[in-house]
Design an enzyme around this catalytic site. Structure first.
Site, PDB file in Angstrom:
ATOM      1  N   ASP A   1       0.861  -1.182   0.000  1.00 44.41           N
ATOM      2  CA  ASP A   1       0.000   0.000   0.000  1.00 44.41           C
ATOM      3  C   ASP A   1       0.898   1.232   0.000  1.00 44.41           C
ATOM      4  OD1 ASP A   1      -2.460   1.452   0.143  1.00 44.41           O
ATOM      5  OD2 ASP A   1      -1.977   1.894   2.224  1.00 44.41           O
TER       6      ASP A   1
ATOM      7  N   GLU B   1      -1.180  -0.971  -6.131  1.00 41.61           N
ATOM      8  CA  GLU B   1      -2.284  -0.245  -6.732  1.00 41.61           C
ATOM      9  C   GLU B   1      -1.766   0.542  -7.917  1.00 41.61           C
ATOM     10  OE1 GLU B   1      -5.798   1.394  -3.961  1.00 41.61           O
ATOM     11  OE2 GLU B   1      -3.771   1.695  -3.239  1.00 41.61           O
TER      12      GLU B   1
ATOM     13  N   CYS C   1     -12.954  -4.184   4.592  1.00 42.10           N
ATOM     14  CA  CYS C   1     -12.432  -4.978   5.707  1.00 42.10           C
ATOM     15  C   CYS C   1     -11.730  -6.205   5.134  1.00 42.10           C
ATOM     16  CB  CYS C   1     -13.567  -5.411   6.628  1.00 42.10           C
ATOM     17  SG  CYS C   1     -13.015  -6.554   7.911  1.00 42.10           S
TER      18      CYS C   1
ATOM     19  N   CYS D   1     -13.674  -9.564   6.677  1.00 44.86           N
ATOM     20  CA  CYS D   1     -14.988 -10.051   6.262  1.00 44.86           C
ATOM     21  C   CYS D   1     -15.441  -9.495   4.901  1.00 44.86           C
ATOM     22  CB  CYS D   1     -16.036  -9.718   7.325  1.00 44.86           C
ATOM     23  SG  CYS D   1     -16.439  -7.965   7.391  1.00 44.86           S
TER      24      CYS D   1
ATOM     25  N   CYS E   1     -13.964  -2.611  12.005  1.00 45.35           N
ATOM     26  CA  CYS E   1     -15.115  -3.142  11.268  1.00 45.35           C
ATOM     27  C   CYS E   1     -16.160  -3.650  12.260  1.00 45.35           C
ATOM     28  CB  CYS E   1     -14.664  -4.273  10.354  1.00 45.35           C
ATOM     29  SG  CYS E   1     -16.027  -4.969   9.400  1.00 45.35           S
TER      30      CYS E   1
ATOM     31  N   CYS F   1     -17.496  -6.325  12.238  1.00 43.76           N
ATOM     32  CA  CYS F   1     -17.260  -7.740  12.539  1.00 43.76           C
ATOM     33  C   CYS F   1     -16.292  -7.909  13.708  1.00 43.76           C
ATOM     34  CB  CYS F   1     -16.731  -8.477  11.312  1.00 43.76           C
ATOM     35  SG  CYS F   1     -15.000  -8.132  10.947  1.00 43.76           S
TER      36      CYS F   1
ATOM     37  N   ASP G   1      -3.248   1.185   6.942  1.00 43.09           N
ATOM     38  CA  ASP G   1      -2.394   0.873   5.788  1.00 43.09           C
ATOM     39  C   ASP G   1      -2.196  -0.634   5.621  1.00 43.09           C
ATOM     40  OD1 ASP G   1      -2.086   3.593   5.370  1.00 43.09           O
ATOM     41  OD2 ASP G   1      -0.306   3.701   6.652  1.00 43.09           O
TER      42      ASP G   1
END
Ligand SMILES: [Zn+2]
Length: 369
Positions: free
Chosen positions: A186, A270, A323, A326, A342, A344, A351
């Site tokens: 990232d 990315e 996330c 999940c 999250c 969850c 990051d």
């Protein structure tokens, strides 16, 4: 076939320095002359594409009659000026770039020459170049014997140093590597990247110190009277620091990309532009300065030469808002929140969560679940 460039410091004699200066000047002169002519043709025929095509590109040879001193320098350097201009026009016509610009005296001092009939040779700390004869260089690494030299680019830096970049070509067909170890990266403005295992590629401390020193030197420069002796002195100092920083950054990027390329079979990143830009704006620093582009270029070829892969993830993929546990997307996450939480129950550094998502998305692209 694959290409590899080798860069060495050159140590020309005074006489050679003069000829180099003349060559840089002639290349610029010919480039601008041809551009002037092309511009005229363009202005006259721009509404008639067919007529525009009919007009042949001017060649450097046609100027030698009127400007006989052009014969004193390497004619291949002039031929490359023509090729560069043609490329600039191709880019312009395809919409990839603006109309070619004239080269100013302040522009980068450099020219490229090619290997023709053994005109370029390397031996015992010297390189033979057209017109210049044998010129001393510091060859800190060997060029493997199966590498064929294709062309050389000679550059003079703002602080008066000379470098040669030797482009070679060699037979190389890497066997595709079976993908076992993968990592996601990232992009991060401050540390270059954070990987899916939680590691940060921190710029070395001396590099950060050099950046601070440069900022100080630039402030001093801005206070000096432009054109004064003290201003000139300070300007040289700033240029030297710039060079030093560029070298340190390049070393760091080479080392970091080398470690990744050796350790992993595929690296996921990315496809950055948009995200990088917005972060850069946010931090008031340019993406260019951060070296991400250079880093991904190094990474790409270092992986490719081992039959490994660089996987680019679509820039619209919501890597930071998803996330990694999940798969839920948390759209309300703001840039200032360093922790990803999250519903969850999953909590992770923002990051690292993004890097894991990039890795997962890359595996999906590779067809590995
Ligand atoms: Zn979750």
């Amino acid at each position: 076939m694959a290409n590899k460039a080798y860069k060495f410091r050159l140590y020309p004699t005074q006489e050679q320095e003069q000829l180099l200066a003349k060559t840089f000047g002639c290349v610029r002169f010919v480039y601008n002359k041809m551009l002037e002519e092309r511009q005229h043709i363009y202005d006259t025929f721009k509404d008639d594409k067919e007529a525009l095509k009919q007009h042949k590109f001017p060649t450097p040879a046609k100027y030698k009659k009127d400007f006989p001193w052009l014969k004193e320098v390497d004619s291949l350097a002039l031929a490359n000026a023509q090729l560069n201009l043609q490329k600039a026009f191709t880019n312009f016509f395809s919409g990839r770039a603006g109309f070619p610009k004239f080269k100013s005296r302040k522009a980068k001092q450099s020219y490229t020459t090619n290997v023709v009939n053994g005109n370029i040779k390397l031996a015992d700390g010297y390189i033979k170049l057209p017109k210049l004869k044998w010129i001393k260089l510091k060859q800190h690494r060997q060029i493997p014997v199966h590498h064929m030299i294709k062309s050389c680019t000679i550059t003079k830096t703002k602080t008066g140093k000379y470098f040669i970049s030797i482009l070679t070509e060699y037979e190389h067909q890497p066997v595709p590597k079976e993908i076992e170890n993968v990592v996601g990266l990232d992009f991060s403005m401050n540390t270059l990247y954070v990987d899916s295992e939680g590691k940060r590629a921190n710029y070395p401390r001396f590099y950060r110190q050099a950046l601070e020193k440069l900022a100080r030197a630039q402030r001093v420069l801005s206070r000096r009277r432009k054109g004064s002796n003290r201003w000139h002195k300070q300007r040289l100092k700033v240029a030297q620091l710039h060079e030093k920083i560029a070298n340190q950054r390049q070393d760091f990027l080479h080392k970091t990309s080398r470690q990744l390329a050796n350790r992993y079979d595929a690296v996921m990143i990315e496809d950055l532009n948009m995200k990088g830009m917005s972060q850069a704006l946010h931090f008031g620093q340019s993406v260019h300065d951060n070296g991400w582009g250079l880093f991904t270029t190094f990474l790409q070829y270092k992986l490719a030469e081992q039959g490994k892969k660089l996987i680019k993830i679509d820039k619209w993929f919501p890597s930071s808002k998803t996330c990694s546990c999940c798969g839920r997307v948390n759209v309300s996450l703001s840039l200032s929140e360093r922790l990803f939480r999250c519903a969850c129950g999953f909590v992770a550094d923002r990051d690292i969560n993004a890097a894991i998502n990039i890795k997962k998305e890359g595996l999906k692209q590779l067809g590995i679940a």
